[in-house]
Design a protein around this motif. Sequence first.
Motif: not given
Length: 83
Positions: A8-22, A47-59
């Motif tokens: 949902s849009l609120p879930e996407l917003a929460a993920i986006y906010e968490l990515m900014h914190e990370a 996709q090998t796990v059947n749920h949503v996950y976002v990779h945030l990889i430091p480079r």
Amino acid sequence: IQSFFDLSLPELAAIYELMHEAKVFLQFSYCADGLNIGVNVGQYAGQTVNHVYVHLIPRYKGDVENPRGGVRNFKESLVPYDI
């Protein structure tokens, strides 16, 4: 939820906010020079796990000879993935 596109849009917003914190944490605590963000949607996209996950990889400057292409040449696979 299995797919990023089912969020949902609120879930996407929460993920986006968490990515900014990370992002702040990774840059401040680990001095990351850049970040890769990745989401795999569906078996044929890796996709090998059947749920949503976002990779945030430091480079880091010099972590690979040529960073073009993002994470494709970042490291060798730890496990063999067969579709």
